[in-house]
Design an enzyme around this catalytic site. Structure first.
Site, short mmCIF file in Angstrom:
data_model
loop_
_atom_site.label_atom_id
_atom_site.label_comp_id
_atom_site.label_asym_id
_atom_site.label_seq_id
_atom_site.Cartn_x
_atom_site.Cartn_y
_atom_site.Cartn_z
N ASP A 1 0.96 -1.29 -0.18
CA ASP A 1 -0.03 0.16 0.09
C ASP A 1 0.75 0.92 0.07
O ASP A 1 1.90 1.68 0.91
CB ASP A 1 -0.93 0.10 0.82
CG ASP A 1 -1.94 1.18 0.94
OD1 ASP A 1 -2.64 0.83 -0.07
OD2 ASP A 1 -1.27 2.27 1.78
N PHE B 1 0.41 12.94 -0.92
CA PHE B 1 -0.40 12.64 -0.69
C PHE B 1 -1.09 12.27 1.09
O PHE B 1 -0.16 11.47 1.06
CB PHE B 1 -1.30 11.36 -1.79
CG PHE B 1 -0.73 11.79 -2.71
CD1 PHE B 1 -1.83 12.00 -3.69
CD2 PHE B 1 -0.42 11.32 -3.29
CE1 PHE B 1 -2.48 12.38 -5.20
CE2 PHE B 1 -0.04 11.35 -5.67
CZ PHE B 1 -1.50 11.80 -5.66
N GLY B 2 -1.90 12.27 1.37
CA GLY B 2 -2.51 11.78 2.79
C GLY B 2 -3.61 12.54 3.64
O GLY B 2 -2.82 14.00 3.41
N ASP C 1 -7.23 4.54 6.59
CA ASP C 1 -5.99 5.48 6.29
C ASP C 1 -5.18 6.29 6.82
O ASP C 1 -4.74 7.07 5.90
CB ASP C 1 -6.90 5.89 4.45
CG ASP C 1 -5.84 5.67 3.61
OD1 ASP C 1 -4.29 4.99 3.98
OD2 ASP C 1 -5.39 5.79 2.07
N ASN D 1 -4.60 9.74 -1.79
CA ASN D 1 -4.22 8.81 -2.72
C ASN D 1 -5.53 7.71 -2.37
O ASN D 1 -4.58 6.74 -1.48
CB ASN D 1 -3.29 8.29 -3.56
CG ASN D 1 -3.11 7.79 -4.26
OD1 ASN D 1 -4.08 7.14 -5.57
ND2 ASN D 1 -1.73 6.88 -4.92
O1 DOR Z 1 -3.05 9.13 0.49
C1 DOR Z 1 -2.23 8.04 0.98
N1 DOR Z 1 -0.96 8.57 1.60
N2 DOR Z 1 -2.42 7.29 0.22
C2 DOR Z 1 -1.56 6.13 0.22
O2 DOR Z 1 -2.07 5.60 -0.39
C3 DOR Z 1 -0.51 6.04 0.83
C4 DOR Z 1 -0.21 7.40 2.36
C5 DOR Z 1 1.05 7.68 3.00
O3 DOR Z 1 1.07 6.86 3.19
O4 DOR Z 1 0.52 8.65 2.72
#
Ligand code: DOR
Length: 444
Positions: free
Chosen positions: A152, A325-326, A307, A280
């Site tokens: 992931d 992303f995140g 997540d 993401n």
């Molecule tokens: O937005 C995301 N952040 N999607 C992911 O699949 C990984 C995650 C991250 O580890 O920051």
């Protein structure tokens, strides 16, 4: 001998089909009885008017240890979990170095034990170093306590590697958890591809990049008989693919995040490129959100997971195009989901909501199943119930607690939460791990 009596709460244990006002008695960290008896105890919690559930499980979090301990550690993540009402979390292996061998899986358990808060279960990498090339030593990871396998953060790009991972993991009866993204199609994208990305002039990630991978993975799961779990599903067609695959008897399960159930890509616009909305897979459209809700309501989607993806302020406080992303989510999940999906009232959030969504909502019992027994079964861990003899992991929730989400008060080391300022109703007030009582006192 230590004892704890939780009295007069509405006990909801979906695995055992219990939903009634009664008592839960804990002895030496184990559930001793669920029923009307009220033995003399060292400690008594009066849960009148509160919900008593098996300890909540967040099956998808990112703790940044080892590698980025300034953003999160196993210990800070385990504290954030407690405040969010989670007694157990499963952490992804996209650390630096990756959790791809027995010792690194054991390290997670060791750090969690040292922290002494929530249980933290490691998910092992599918491929060595998460490079997508060679399968990791999955047997050793399993021996080290890995409860599933995933790359992931990245998809398992090679179809052949995915096939072998599904075949090999059957030996341990653990799921392969895939981040479904065709990276050739999604490449350089920073948000959902659609009218909003076009109007903002940002490069989009099309829904089909997810759907192609979901279809590929289902096809491989059908062929191999392996256990497939789709992480953070976001699109209408992906929901339909899983619905059909389940009907066909394919061993597939899926999870969805609160942000994909509640927010749309319009937030990128109305927030004027707030990077807390960059995630993401990306926030999708209204039609997708409604389909996800439908999928959760009819059982196509099994679990809700945060997540939780912590990033430092320096990293996030940059142009939308280059931000990572995140978003974090362990401490906001329960309040947000109870307010937006279960409680029928509209919330009066301070952030302008571009398109108030009203779609199928789920019942409280469905919500609890999606956060307890369903993730426990997917991961094959003996959690998620209040069965006599099981670990006394319990969450006590006040459905009427009104509070404002304030990321500054989070136990997480990071602040990248898109729900800051939201007024929500519903909060875990006690999180109990193996009989140890933590009162989730912040932000009450
Ligand atoms: O937005 C995301 N952040 N999607 C992911 O699949 C990984 C995650 C991250 O580890 O920051």
């Amino acid at each position: 001998m230590s004892t704890l009596l939780i009295k007069n709460g509405r006990v909801i244990d979906t695995a055992n089909k219990i939903d009634k006002v009664t008592n839960v008695f804990v002895q030496d960290g184990k559930i001793k009885s669920v029923g009307t008896s009220s033995p003399k105890s060292d400690m008594v919690i009066d849960a009148k008017g509160l919900i008593v559930t098996p300890g909540l499980i967040d099956m998808h979090v990112h703790l940044r240890e080892p590698g980025k301990e300034d953003e999160e550690t196993v210990a800070s993540g385990a504290s954030a979990a407690i405040d969010g009402g989670f007694t157990s979390v499963a952490c992804m292996p996209n650390t630096d170095p990756a959790i791809d061998n027995e010792a690194s899986a054991e390290f997670v358990y060791l750090q969690a034990k040292r922290a002494g808060k929530a249980n933290v279960f490691p998910i092992g990498a599918v491929t060595k170093g998460r490079k997508g090339e060679e399968l990791s030593e999955m047997g050793q990871l399993f021996r080290g306590g890995a409860i599933g396998f995933s790359d992931d953060g990245d998809p398992i790009k090679s179809t052949e590697v995915m096939r072998r991972a599904l075949e090999y993991s059957k030996m341990f009866d653990k799921p392969i958890i895939d981040h479904c993204e065709d990276i050739d199609l999604a490449r350089d994208g920073v948000m959902n591809e659609g009218t909003v990305s076009v109007s903002l002039g940002l490069v989009g990630m099309p829904a089909v990049s997810e759907e192609i991978m979901v279809y590929r993975d289902i096809t491989l799961a059908r062929m191999t008989g392996g256990r497939l779990h789709i992480a953070h599903i976001t699109t209408k067609n992906a929901v339909e693919l899983i619905r059909q695959a389940k009907k066909d008897g394919v061993r597939v399960t899926a999870e969805v995040t609160p942000h994909h159930l509640i927010l749309t890509d319009e937030y990128v616009k109305t927030s004027q490129f707030d990077t807390n909305y960059k995630v993401n897979p990306p926030l999708r459209t209204r039609a997708d959100v409604l389909a996800l809700r439908e999928g959760l309501a009819d059982g196509t989607i099994d679990a809700i997971a945060s997540d939780h993806a912590p990033h430092s302020e320096e990293e996030k406080d940059v142009e939308f195009n280059i931000a990572p992303f995140g978003m974090i989510g362990m401490e906001s999940l329960l309040g947000v989901v109870l307010s937006e999906l279960v409680a029928k009232k509209g919330s009066n959030n301070t952030i302008p909501f571009p398109s108030r969504l009203s779609g199928k909502v789920i019942t409280l019992n469905q919500l609890i199943a999606s956060l307890t027994i369903n993730p426990a079964r997917i991961l094959g861990i003996p959690k998620g119930t209040l069965s006599v003899g099981s670990d006394a992991d319990i969450t006590i929730i006040d459905l009427n607690k009104e509070w404002t989400i304030d990321p500054a008060k989070f136990k997480s080391k990071s602040r990248n939460c898109p729900f800051g300022g939201w007024k929500v109703k519903g909060k875990a007030v006690y999180t109990i791990v193996a009989g140890q009582v933590f009162s989730a006192d912040c932000q009450r």
